[in-house]
Design an enzyme around this catalytic site. Structure first.
Site, PDB file in Angstrom:
ATOM      1  CG  ASP A  16      -2.191   0.761   1.054  1.00  0.00           C
ATOM      2  OD1 ASP A  16      -2.248   1.604   0.151  1.00  0.00           O
ATOM      3  OD2 ASP A  16      -3.144   0.538   1.826  1.00  0.00           O
ATOM      4  CB  CYS A 240      -6.279   3.360  -3.089  1.00  0.00           C
ATOM      5  SG  CYS A 240      -7.062   2.485  -4.448  1.00  0.00           S
TER       6      CYS A 240
HETATM    7  P1  HMG Z   1      -8.712  -5.951 -16.282  1.00  0.00           P
HETATM    8  O1  HMG Z   1      -8.004  -5.066 -17.245  1.00  0.00           O
HETATM    9  O2  HMG Z   1     -10.203  -5.842 -16.170  1.00  0.00           O
HETATM   10  O3  HMG Z   1      -8.291  -7.460 -16.494  1.00  0.00           O
HETATM   11  O4  HMG Z   1      -8.078  -5.724 -14.877  1.00  0.00           O
HETATM   12  P2  HMG Z   1      -8.634  -8.481 -17.582  1.00  0.00           P
HETATM   13  O5  HMG Z   1      -8.941  -9.719 -16.858  1.00  0.00           O
HETATM   14  O6  HMG Z   1      -9.641  -7.947 -18.570  1.00  0.00           O
HETATM   15  O7  HMG Z   1      -7.215  -8.599 -18.344  1.00  0.00           O
HETATM   16  C1  HMG Z   1      -6.650  -7.519 -19.040  1.00  0.00           C
HETATM   17  C2  HMG Z   1      -5.148  -7.672 -19.099  1.00  0.00           C
HETATM   18  O8  HMG Z   1      -4.611  -7.641 -17.779  1.00  0.00           O
HETATM   19  C3  HMG Z   1      -4.693  -8.993 -19.706  1.00  0.00           C
HETATM   20  O9  HMG Z   1      -3.456  -8.749 -20.394  1.00  0.00           O
HETATM   21  C4  HMG Z   1      -4.415  -9.841 -18.495  1.00  0.00           C
HETATM   22  O10 HMG Z   1      -3.499 -10.860 -18.740  1.00  0.00           O
HETATM   23  C5  HMG Z   1      -3.825  -8.807 -17.541  1.00  0.00           C
HETATM   24  P3  HMG Z   1      -3.409  -8.508 -21.980  1.00  0.00           P
HETATM   25  O11 HMG Z   1      -3.982  -9.761 -22.529  1.00  0.00           O
HETATM   26  O12 HMG Z   1      -4.283  -7.293 -22.237  1.00  0.00           O
HETATM   27  O13 HMG Z   1      -1.958  -8.279 -22.233  1.00  0.00           O
HETATM   28  N1  HMG Z   1      -3.980  -9.216 -16.154  1.00  0.00           N
HETATM   29  C6  HMG Z   1      -2.966  -9.355 -15.291  1.00  0.00           C
HETATM   30  N2  HMG Z   1      -1.645  -9.189 -15.401  1.00  0.00           N
HETATM   31  C7  HMG Z   1      -0.890  -9.428 -14.308  1.00  0.00           C
HETATM   32  N3  HMG Z   1      -1.398  -9.840 -13.128  1.00  0.00           N
HETATM   33  C8  HMG Z   1      -2.727 -10.001 -12.975  1.00  0.00           C
HETATM   34  C9  HMG Z   1      -3.547  -9.769 -14.090  1.00  0.00           C
HETATM   35  N4  HMG Z   1      -4.878  -9.852 -14.263  1.00  0.00           N
HETATM   36  C10 HMG Z   1      -5.126  -9.514 -15.536  1.00  0.00           C
HETATM   37  N5  HMG Z   1      -3.211 -10.380 -11.798  1.00  0.00           N
HETATM   38  C11 HMG Z   1      -7.535  -6.203 -12.622  1.00  0.00           C
HETATM   39  C12 HMG Z   1      -8.566  -6.341 -13.713  1.00  0.00           C
HETATM   40  C13 HMG Z   1      -8.191  -6.516 -11.298  1.00  0.00           C
HETATM   41  C14 HMG Z   1      -6.383  -7.140 -12.897  1.00  0.00           C
HETATM   42  C15 HMG Z   1      -7.041  -4.713 -12.651  1.00  0.00           C
HETATM   43  O14 HMG Z   1      -8.155  -3.888 -12.522  1.00  0.00           O
HETATM   44  C16 HMG Z   1      -6.055  -4.415 -11.592  1.00  0.00           C
HETATM   45  O15 HMG Z   1      -4.924  -4.868 -11.640  1.00  0.00           O
HETATM   46  N6  HMG Z   1      -6.447  -3.607 -10.583  1.00  0.00           N
HETATM   47  C17 HMG Z   1      -5.575  -3.372  -9.463  1.00  0.00           C
HETATM   48  C18 HMG Z   1      -5.909  -2.130  -8.770  1.00  0.00           C
HETATM   49  C19 HMG Z   1      -5.089  -2.012  -7.538  1.00  0.00           C
HETATM   50  O16 HMG Z   1      -4.102  -2.694  -7.325  1.00  0.00           O
HETATM   51  N7  HMG Z   1      -5.498  -1.061  -6.660  1.00  0.00           N
HETATM   52  C20 HMG Z   1      -4.813  -0.818  -5.426  1.00  0.00           C
HETATM   53  C21 HMG Z   1      -4.950  -1.930  -4.444  1.00  0.00           C
HETATM   54  S1  HMG Z   1      -6.475  -1.896  -3.530  1.00  0.00           S
HETATM   55  C22 HMG Z   1      -6.185  -0.767  -2.229  1.00  0.00           C
HETATM   56  O17 HMG Z   1      -5.197  -0.095  -2.228  1.00  0.00           O
HETATM   57  C23 HMG Z   1      -7.149  -0.715  -1.078  1.00  0.00           C
HETATM   58  C24 HMG Z   1      -6.612  -1.434   0.164  1.00  0.00           C
HETATM   59  O18 HMG Z   1      -5.378  -0.892   0.573  1.00  0.00           O
HETATM   60  C25 HMG Z   1      -7.632  -1.313   1.307  1.00  0.00           C
HETATM   61  C26 HMG Z   1      -8.100   0.132   1.547  1.00  0.00           C
HETATM   62  O19 HMG Z   1      -7.267   1.023   1.736  1.00  0.00           O
HETATM   63  O20 HMG Z   1      -9.319   0.300   1.561  1.00  0.00           O
HETATM   64  C27 HMG Z   1      -6.408  -2.928  -0.093  1.00  0.00           C
HETATM   65 MG    MG Z   2      -5.153   0.909   1.738  1.00  0.00          MG
END
Ligand code: HMG
Ligand code: MG
Length: 299
Positions: A16, A240
């Site tokens: 984070d 985030c």
């Molecule tokens: P998407 O674009 O909808 O995924 O992303 P998709 O399934 O349609 O795939 C699209 C492309 O992404 C494909 O590649 C997949 O292979 C690739 P392409 O064929 O186009 O070359 N892909 C991946 N690559 C690597 N690792 C993976 C993966 N999955 C798909 N795991 C997805 C959907 C969820 C992956 C995307 O939206 C994403 O990565 N989001 C992450 C957002 C994030 O990390 N936010 C911060 C964390 S949450 C937070 O901070 C809150 C927290 O701290 C608690 C709080 O504070 O409240 C936890």
């Molecule tokens: Mg957080």
């Protein structure tokens, strides 16, 4: 007050804390930092995140970080996983625990993981089923519990619906996120009053961001309700990228300082923590926002 004798701090700085940092930090420096954190007495470190690197470029080296860090057998090294693809990589990196995440708010869920809440459930169910099937513990995060940057306050029944579902799928702990740091102690009280009746409080963790300077007050209120697990990021790093205005987590160093001064045991060495924060501060070439680091920097 009937405060707990001992609190577990889950260090989320390498995930984070770093995910919002624009300048890419060399992989080896992240590994060195996590190795140093492993010497501080922490028992849980969220080391990275196996998400799409196009969404979170800073953590595009998750596999190298997961494989490169020295493993201290007394520490759980965890990582965020959004889907099956992420789980496969997390297993390849031999992470000890994985964390699935979603939001109580429909709009934040969509902006953060590109899916509606109902479309997210089967994705996370598959991850949880697979992980628990091989005895990997799974933590569940629910974001925007105390407010959403897009929708404002979220109905408590909606929050519980998401939490219930994750527990039903088999998570072993639920981390309740104040994603944009809007909670006040009164709000924490109102929420926990109901949450501790619904869930075993030993399965709950609180994840406060300190955007409005209320995180420590919210921790204090949570202690009143017998919560004994808190997420924090060293130096107050964090945020985030898909929650505008979200700033750092409650700082691990400030949290440890407060708890130790209240006579609550954390098992963490405060001096080693500051050394570790100063290492990341040099790496980022900017002062870290915690109070303890402000004192350190003034010396
Ligand atoms: P998407 O674009 O909808 O995924 O992303 P998709 O399934 O349609 O795939 C699209 C492309 O992404 C494909 O590649 C997949 O292979 C690739 P392409 O064929 O186009 O070359 N892909 C991946 N690559 C690597 N690792 C993976 C993966 N999955 C798909 N795991 C997805 C959907 C969820 C992956 C995307 O939206 C994403 O990565 N989001 C992450 C957002 C994030 O990390 N936010 C911060 C964390 S949450 C937070 O901070 C809150 C927290 O701290 C608690 C709080 O504070 O409240 C936890
Ligand atoms: Mg957080």
């Amino acid at each position: 007050m009937n405060w707990p004798e001992k609190v577990t701090i889950k260090e989320v700085g390498p995930r984070d804390g770093l995910q919002n940092e624009k300048a890419i930090i060399p992989t080896q420096r992240k590994i060195d930092w996590i190795d140093q954190l492993s010497e501080t007495g922490l028992t849980y470190i969220e080391a990275t995140s196996f998400v799409n690197p196009k969404w979170i470029p800073q953590l595009g080296d998750a596999l190298e970080v997961g494989k490169g860090i020295k493993r201290n057998p007394t520490i759980t090294y965890a990582a965020l996983v959004p889907n099956r693809r992420g789980l496969e990589s997390a297993l390849e990196a031999s992470m000890d625990e994985i964390s699935v995440f979603m939001s109580a708010s429909e709009t934040h869920n969509l902006k953060n993981i590109n899916k509606s809440i109902s479309d997210t459930f089967p994705v996370l169910k598959e991850v949880i089923d697979t992980a628990t099937g091989i005895r990997k513990p799974v933590r569940g995060y629910v974001s925007t519990v105390f407010g959403c940057p897009y929708e404002g306050s979220i109905d408590i029944e909606q929050i519980f619906r998401v939490c219930d579902q994750l527990f039903e799928y088999g998570i072993n702990e639920l981390s309740l996120g104040d994603t944009i740091g809007v909670a006040s102690p009164r709000q924490v009280e109102e929420f926990l009053e109901q949450a501790v009746k619904r869930y075993d409080k030993s399965l709950l963790a609180l994840h406060f961001h300190d955007t409005r300077g209320m995180a420590l007050a919210n921790v204090l209120k949570s202690l009143d309700y017998g919560i004994t697990t808190f997420d924090s990021a060293l130096g107050g790093l964090g945020g985030c990228p898909y929650a505008p205005g979200a700033s750092g987590n409650v700082a691990t160093d400030d949290l440890v300082h407060m708890l130790h001064n209240m006579g609550i045991v954390t098992g963490i060495d405060a001096e080693k923590l500051i050394k570790s924060a100063s290492m990341m501060q040099s790496c980022l070439e900017k002062p870290l926002p915690s109070h303890q680091m402000a004192i350190y920097n003034a010396q």
